[in-house]
Design an enzyme around this catalytic site. Structure first.
Site, mmCIF file in Angstrom:
data_model
loop_
_atom_site.group_PDB
_atom_site.id
_atom_site.type_symbol
_atom_site.label_atom_id
_atom_site.label_comp_id
_atom_site.label_asym_id
_atom_site.label_seq_id
_atom_site.Cartn_x
_atom_site.Cartn_y
_atom_site.Cartn_z
ATOM 1 N N ARG A 232 65.855 57.933 11.320
ATOM 2 C CA ARG A 232 64.577 58.161 11.984
ATOM 3 C C ARG A 232 64.455 59.656 12.288
ATOM 4 N NH1 ARG A 232 62.868 54.286 10.097
ATOM 5 N NH2 ARG A 232 62.022 52.397 11.079
ATOM 6 N N GLU A 261 55.308 60.859 10.782
ATOM 7 C CA GLU A 261 55.157 60.572 9.356
ATOM 8 C C GLU A 261 53.727 60.093 9.113
ATOM 9 O OE1 GLU A 261 57.982 57.953 7.568
ATOM 10 O OE2 GLU A 261 59.709 59.156 8.171
ATOM 11 N N HIS A 280 60.472 59.998 2.733
ATOM 12 C CA HIS A 280 60.953 58.667 3.124
ATOM 13 C C HIS A 280 61.138 57.774 1.891
ATOM 14 C CE1 HIS A 280 61.000 55.815 6.844
ATOM 15 N NE2 HIS A 280 61.922 55.458 5.941
#
Length: 322
Positions: A232, A261, A280
Protein backbone atom coordinates in the site's frame (compact mmCIF):
# COMPACT_ATOMS: atom_id res chain seq x y z
CA UNK A 1 -30.25 -10.12 -9.99
CA UNK A 2 -27.45 -7.77 -10.94
CA UNK A 3 -23.73 -7.65 -10.22
CA UNK A 4 -22.26 -4.17 -10.41
CA UNK A 5 -18.58 -3.95 -11.33
CA UNK A 6 -16.90 -0.82 -10.03
CA UNK A 7 -13.78 -1.64 -12.05
CA UNK A 8 -13.31 -4.14 -14.90
CA UNK A 9 -12.51 -7.79 -14.22
CA UNK A 10 -11.36 -10.60 -16.49
CA UNK A 11 -13.94 -12.10 -18.83
CA UNK A 12 -13.58 -15.50 -17.14
CA UNK A 13 -15.16 -14.04 -14.01
CA UNK A 14 -17.91 -12.30 -15.94
CA UNK A 15 -18.76 -15.61 -17.61
CA UNK A 16 -19.26 -17.23 -14.19
CA UNK A 17 -21.55 -14.41 -13.06
CA UNK A 18 -23.64 -14.61 -16.20
CA UNK A 19 -23.81 -18.40 -16.06
CA UNK A 20 -25.34 -18.02 -12.60
CA UNK A 21 -28.07 -15.80 -14.05
CA UNK A 22 -26.66 -12.43 -13.01
CA UNK A 23 -26.85 -9.36 -15.20
CA UNK A 24 -23.48 -7.62 -15.17
CA UNK A 25 -23.18 -3.83 -15.23
CA UNK A 26 -20.00 -1.75 -15.17
CA UNK A 27 -19.70 1.64 -13.49
CA UNK A 28 -18.91 4.59 -15.72
CA UNK A 29 -16.35 5.73 -13.13
CA UNK A 30 -14.83 4.33 -9.95
CA UNK A 31 -15.46 7.63 -8.15
CA UNK A 32 -17.64 6.83 -5.13
CA UNK A 33 -20.15 9.58 -5.91
CA UNK A 34 -20.69 8.05 -9.34
CA UNK A 35 -20.85 4.55 -7.86
CA UNK A 36 -23.51 5.68 -5.37
CA UNK A 37 -25.56 7.13 -8.20
CA UNK A 38 -25.26 4.08 -10.45
CA UNK A 39 -25.26 1.09 -8.09
CA UNK A 40 -29.06 0.98 -8.05
CA UNK A 41 -30.65 -2.45 -7.63
CA UNK A 42 -27.42 -4.41 -7.54
CA UNK A 43 -27.49 -7.60 -5.47
CA UNK A 44 -23.70 -7.85 -5.62
CA UNK A 45 -20.83 -5.48 -6.21
CA UNK A 46 -17.23 -6.26 -7.13
CA UNK A 47 -14.53 -3.67 -6.55
CA UNK A 48 -10.78 -3.62 -6.93
CA UNK A 49 -8.60 -0.90 -5.38
CA UNK A 50 -11.44 1.67 -5.56
CA UNK A 51 -13.06 0.16 -2.47
CA UNK A 52 -16.66 0.84 -1.43
CA UNK A 53 -17.82 3.49 1.00
CA UNK A 54 -20.80 3.77 3.31
CA UNK A 55 -22.83 5.97 0.99
CA UNK A 56 -22.54 3.50 -1.87
CA UNK A 57 -23.54 0.59 0.38
CA UNK A 58 -26.58 2.49 1.61
CA UNK A 59 -27.55 3.45 -1.94
CA UNK A 60 -28.02 -0.23 -2.85
CA UNK A 61 -30.82 -1.41 -0.56
CA UNK A 62 -30.83 -4.88 -2.10
CA UNK A 63 -27.09 -5.43 -1.85
CA UNK A 64 -26.22 -8.89 -0.51
CA UNK A 65 -22.46 -9.19 -0.97
CA UNK A 66 -19.35 -7.11 -1.63
CA UNK A 67 -16.56 -8.81 -3.56
CA UNK A 68 -12.98 -7.53 -3.39
CA UNK A 69 -10.91 -8.43 -6.44
CA UNK A 70 -7.68 -8.81 -4.49
CA UNK A 71 -6.57 -8.99 -0.88
CA UNK A 72 -6.65 -5.54 0.70
CA UNK A 73 -9.87 -4.14 2.12
CA UNK A 74 -8.69 -0.88 3.67
CA UNK A 75 -10.78 1.10 1.18
CA UNK A 76 -13.97 -0.76 1.98
CA UNK A 77 -16.02 0.44 4.95
CA UNK A 78 -15.92 -2.92 6.72
CA UNK A 79 -17.33 -1.48 9.95
CA UNK A 80 -20.46 -0.24 8.22
CA UNK A 81 -20.82 -3.49 6.31
CA UNK A 82 -20.75 -5.32 9.65
CA UNK A 83 -23.39 -3.00 11.04
CA UNK A 84 -25.81 -3.65 8.17
CA UNK A 85 -25.08 -7.39 7.86
CA UNK A 86 -23.30 -7.20 4.52
CA UNK A 87 -20.78 -10.00 3.82
CA UNK A 88 -17.46 -9.07 2.24
CA UNK A 89 -15.39 -11.62 0.33
CA UNK A 90 -11.88 -11.31 -1.05
CA UNK A 91 -9.23 -13.33 -2.88
CA UNK A 92 -6.15 -13.57 -0.65
CA UNK A 93 -4.30 -16.18 -2.69
CA UNK A 94 -5.12 -15.57 -6.32
CA UNK A 95 -2.44 -13.01 -7.13
CA UNK A 96 0.32 -14.18 -4.77
CA UNK A 97 2.74 -15.49 -7.39
CA UNK A 98 2.33 -12.52 -9.71
CA UNK A 99 2.83 -9.91 -6.99
CA UNK A 100 5.80 -11.80 -5.57
CA UNK A 101 7.40 -11.95 -9.02
CA UNK A 102 6.81 -8.23 -9.43
CA UNK A 103 8.51 -7.47 -6.12
CA UNK A 104 11.54 -9.49 -7.22
CA UNK A 105 11.48 -7.68 -10.58
CA UNK A 106 11.48 -4.36 -8.73
CA UNK A 107 14.49 -5.40 -6.67
CA UNK A 108 16.39 -6.45 -9.78
CA UNK A 109 15.27 -3.39 -11.71
CA UNK A 110 16.80 -1.09 -9.11
CA UNK A 111 19.92 -3.18 -8.45
CA UNK A 112 20.72 -3.57 -12.17
CA UNK A 113 19.56 -0.05 -13.17
CA UNK A 114 17.38 -1.60 -15.88
CA UNK A 115 15.40 1.55 -16.65
CA UNK A 116 18.48 3.78 -16.70
CA UNK A 117 20.36 1.35 -18.93
CA UNK A 118 17.49 1.24 -21.39
CA UNK A 119 17.39 5.04 -21.54
CA UNK A 120 21.17 5.23 -22.00
CA UNK A 121 21.15 2.96 -25.04
CA UNK A 122 18.23 4.80 -26.62
CA UNK A 123 20.05 8.11 -26.09
CA UNK A 124 23.37 6.89 -27.49
CA UNK A 125 25.13 6.85 -24.09
CA UNK A 126 26.64 3.38 -24.31
CA UNK A 127 29.43 4.40 -21.93
CA UNK A 128 26.83 4.25 -19.15
CA UNK A 129 28.09 0.72 -18.61
CA UNK A 130 31.26 2.19 -17.13
CA UNK A 131 29.61 4.66 -14.77
CA UNK A 132 26.37 3.02 -13.71
CA UNK A 133 26.11 1.91 -10.09
CA UNK A 134 25.12 -1.75 -10.43
CA UNK A 135 24.99 -4.32 -7.61
CA UNK A 136 24.44 -8.04 -7.16
CA UNK A 137 21.74 -9.23 -4.81
CA UNK A 138 23.26 -12.67 -4.29
CA UNK A 139 24.23 -13.09 -0.66
CA UNK A 140 22.61 -9.82 0.41
CA UNK A 141 20.12 -9.57 3.28
CA UNK A 142 16.45 -9.11 2.49
CA UNK A 143 13.97 -7.74 5.01
CA UNK A 144 10.34 -8.82 4.65
CA UNK A 145 7.79 -6.72 6.53
CA UNK A 146 4.50 -8.61 6.61
CA UNK A 147 4.72 -12.39 6.35
CA UNK A 148 1.44 -13.13 4.61
CA UNK A 149 1.16 -15.20 1.47
CA UNK A 150 2.96 -12.67 -0.75
CA UNK A 151 5.69 -11.81 1.75
CA UNK A 152 6.38 -15.49 2.28
CA UNK A 153 6.60 -16.18 -1.45
CA UNK A 154 9.01 -13.28 -1.99
CA UNK A 155 11.14 -14.65 0.84
CA UNK A 156 11.19 -18.11 -0.75
CA UNK A 157 12.19 -16.81 -4.19
CA UNK A 158 14.90 -14.58 -2.73
CA UNK A 159 16.42 -17.34 -0.61
CA UNK A 160 16.21 -20.20 -3.09
CA UNK A 161 16.82 -18.23 -6.26
CA UNK A 162 19.37 -15.66 -5.13
CA UNK A 163 20.95 -17.03 -1.97
CA UNK A 164 19.69 -14.10 0.09
CA UNK A 165 19.52 -14.15 3.87
CA UNK A 166 15.93 -13.31 4.81
CA UNK A 167 14.82 -11.52 7.97
CA UNK A 168 11.12 -11.21 8.74
CA UNK A 169 9.15 -8.79 10.89
CA UNK A 170 5.49 -9.70 11.14
CA UNK A 171 3.94 -9.31 14.61
CA UNK A 172 0.79 -11.25 13.70
CA UNK A 173 2.75 -14.38 12.74
CA UNK A 174 4.22 -16.57 15.51
CA UNK A 175 8.03 -16.69 15.57
CA UNK A 176 8.01 -20.47 15.30
CA UNK A 177 6.10 -20.30 12.01
CA UNK A 178 8.71 -17.99 10.51
CA UNK A 179 11.53 -20.20 11.77
CA UNK A 180 9.82 -23.34 10.44
CA UNK A 181 9.62 -21.68 7.02
CA UNK A 182 13.39 -21.25 7.06
CA UNK A 183 13.68 -17.55 7.86
CA UNK A 184 14.82 -15.44 10.79
CA UNK A 185 12.21 -13.48 12.76
CA UNK A 186 13.02 -10.10 14.29
CA UNK A 187 11.23 -8.86 17.38
CA UNK A 188 11.11 -5.23 16.29
CA UNK A 189 10.93 -3.42 13.00
CA UNK A 190 13.96 -1.30 13.85
CA UNK A 191 16.03 -4.43 14.52
CA UNK A 192 15.24 -5.59 11.00
CA UNK A 193 15.94 -2.24 9.35
CA UNK A 194 19.40 -2.03 10.88
CA UNK A 195 20.50 -5.23 9.12
CA UNK A 196 19.00 -5.34 5.63
CA UNK A 197 20.28 -4.43 2.17
CA UNK A 198 16.85 -4.75 0.56
CA UNK A 199 13.47 -4.03 2.17
CA UNK A 200 10.24 -5.41 0.71
CA UNK A 201 6.87 -4.25 2.12
CA UNK A 202 3.86 -6.56 2.38
CA UNK A 203 1.78 -5.08 5.20
CA UNK A 204 -1.84 -4.08 5.41
CA UNK A 205 -2.54 -0.38 5.73
CA UNK A 206 -3.89 0.51 9.16
CA UNK A 207 -3.75 3.65 11.30
CA UNK A 208 -0.66 2.15 12.97
CA UNK A 209 1.17 1.43 9.69
CA UNK A 210 0.27 4.67 7.89
CA UNK A 211 3.57 6.39 6.99
CA UNK A 212 5.37 3.82 9.13
CA UNK A 213 8.38 4.26 6.87
CA UNK A 214 9.17 7.86 7.63
CA UNK A 215 12.46 9.78 7.65
CA UNK A 216 13.63 8.12 10.86
CA UNK A 217 12.84 4.59 9.75
CA UNK A 218 14.32 5.02 6.28
CA UNK A 219 17.40 6.51 7.89
CA UNK A 220 17.95 3.28 9.80
CA UNK A 221 18.47 1.36 6.57
CA UNK A 222 22.04 0.67 5.50
CA UNK A 223 23.72 3.07 3.13
CA UNK A 224 22.93 1.90 -0.41
CA UNK A 225 19.88 -0.15 0.53
CA UNK A 226 16.89 -0.71 -1.76
CA UNK A 227 13.20 -0.35 -0.83
CA UNK A 228 10.36 -1.90 -2.83
CA UNK A 229 6.65 -1.58 -2.09
CA UNK A 230 3.92 -3.75 -3.61
CA UNK A 231 1.56 -3.42 -0.63
CA UNK A 232 0.00 0.00 0.00
CA UNK A 233 1.38 3.39 -0.99
CA UNK A 234 0.59 5.11 2.29
CA UNK A 235 2.93 2.81 4.22
CA UNK A 236 5.73 5.10 3.01
CA UNK A 237 6.13 8.82 3.61
CA UNK A 238 6.71 10.06 0.04
CA UNK A 239 8.78 13.11 1.00
CA UNK A 240 11.03 11.00 3.22
CA UNK A 241 11.54 8.39 0.51
CA UNK A 242 12.42 10.98 -2.12
CA UNK A 243 14.91 12.57 0.28
CA UNK A 244 16.51 9.20 1.07
CA UNK A 245 16.95 8.45 -2.64
CA UNK A 246 18.08 11.90 -3.76
CA UNK A 247 20.69 12.20 -0.99
CA UNK A 248 22.10 8.81 -1.98
CA UNK A 249 21.28 7.13 1.32
CA UNK A 250 19.26 4.58 -0.65
CA UNK A 251 20.57 3.12 -3.88
CA UNK A 252 17.01 3.45 -5.15
CA UNK A 253 13.42 2.43 -4.60
CA UNK A 254 10.49 1.02 -6.53
CA UNK A 255 6.81 1.73 -5.93
CA UNK A 256 3.92 -0.23 -7.44
CA UNK A 257 1.34 1.34 -5.12
CA UNK A 258 0.59 4.94 -4.25
CA UNK A 259 -1.35 7.35 -2.12
CA UNK A 260 -3.43 8.50 -3.86
CA UNK A 261 -4.14 6.18 -6.79
CA UNK A 262 -4.00 6.90 -9.65
CA UNK A 263 -0.80 8.82 -8.96
CA UNK A 264 -1.19 12.43 -10.16
CA UNK A 265 1.09 13.28 -13.08
CA UNK A 266 2.63 16.14 -11.09
CA UNK A 267 3.34 14.08 -7.96
CA UNK A 268 6.91 14.51 -6.63
CA UNK A 269 7.59 10.81 -7.27
CA UNK A 270 7.43 11.50 -11.00
CA UNK A 271 10.32 13.95 -10.70
CA UNK A 272 12.58 11.54 -8.80
CA UNK A 273 14.44 9.36 -11.32
CA UNK A 274 15.83 7.16 -8.56
CA UNK A 275 12.38 5.73 -7.84
CA UNK A 276 11.05 3.17 -10.33
CA UNK A 277 7.27 3.51 -10.74
CA UNK A 278 4.67 1.05 -12.02
CA UNK A 279 0.88 1.58 -12.06
CA UNK A 280 -0.17 -1.08 -9.52
CA UNK A 281 0.59 -3.89 -11.96
CA UNK A 282 1.90 -6.45 -9.49
CA UNK A 283 -1.24 -8.58 -9.73
CA UNK A 284 -2.11 -7.65 -13.30
CA UNK A 285 -0.66 -10.62 -15.18
CA UNK A 286 -3.11 -12.42 -17.43
CA UNK A 287 -2.88 -15.50 -15.20
CA UNK A 288 -3.53 -13.63 -11.96
CA UNK A 289 -6.37 -11.58 -13.44
CA UNK A 290 -8.15 -14.73 -14.58
CA UNK A 291 -7.64 -16.55 -11.26
CA UNK A 292 -8.75 -13.55 -9.24
CA UNK A 293 -11.84 -12.88 -11.33
CA UNK A 294 -12.89 -16.52 -11.24
CA UNK A 295 -12.37 -16.76 -7.49
CA UNK A 296 -14.25 -13.58 -6.63
CA UNK A 297 -17.10 -14.28 -9.03
CA UNK A 298 -17.50 -17.80 -7.65
CA UNK A 299 -17.67 -16.51 -4.08
CA UNK A 300 -20.21 -13.85 -5.01
CA UNK A 301 -22.39 -16.57 -6.51
CA UNK A 302 -21.90 -18.72 -3.40
CA UNK A 303 -23.18 -15.95 -1.12
CA UNK A 304 -26.17 -15.20 -3.33
CA UNK A 305 -27.02 -18.92 -3.37
CA UNK A 306 -26.73 -19.17 0.41
CA UNK A 307 -23.42 -21.04 0.52
CA UNK A 308 -20.67 -19.86 2.86
CA UNK A 309 -17.77 -18.63 0.70
CA UNK A 310 -14.13 -19.58 1.14
CA UNK A 311 -12.80 -16.14 2.10
CA UNK A 312 -15.06 -13.99 4.27
CA UNK A 313 -13.44 -10.80 5.51
CA UNK A 314 -16.15 -10.34 8.16
CA UNK A 315 -16.84 -13.99 8.95
CA UNK A 316 -18.53 -13.31 12.29
CA UNK A 317 -21.62 -11.84 10.63
CA UNK A 318 -22.37 -14.82 8.37
CA UNK A 319 -25.22 -16.10 10.52
CA UNK A 320 -26.77 -12.64 10.78
CA UNK A 321 -26.26 -11.52 7.20
CA UNK A 322 -28.95 -9.75 5.27
Amino acid sequence: MQCFLIQPIHQDGIDILRSAGLDVRVASSSDMAVVSAEIGDASAVITRNAGLDRAAMDAARGLKVVGIHGTGYDRVDVRHADAIGLPIVNTPGANVQSVAEHAIAQILGVAKRVRDGDAAVREGRFAYRYVGDFVEINGKTLGIVGFGRIGRRVAEIAKLGFGMTVLVHSPSVPREHIIAAGFEPTDTLDALLDRVDVLSLHQRLTPDTHHQFDRERLGRLRQGAILVNTARGALVDADALIEAVETGHLLGAAMDVFDPEPLPADHPYTRCPGIVLSPHTGGATREALSRTAVEIASQVVDVLDGRKPAHLVNEALWDRRR
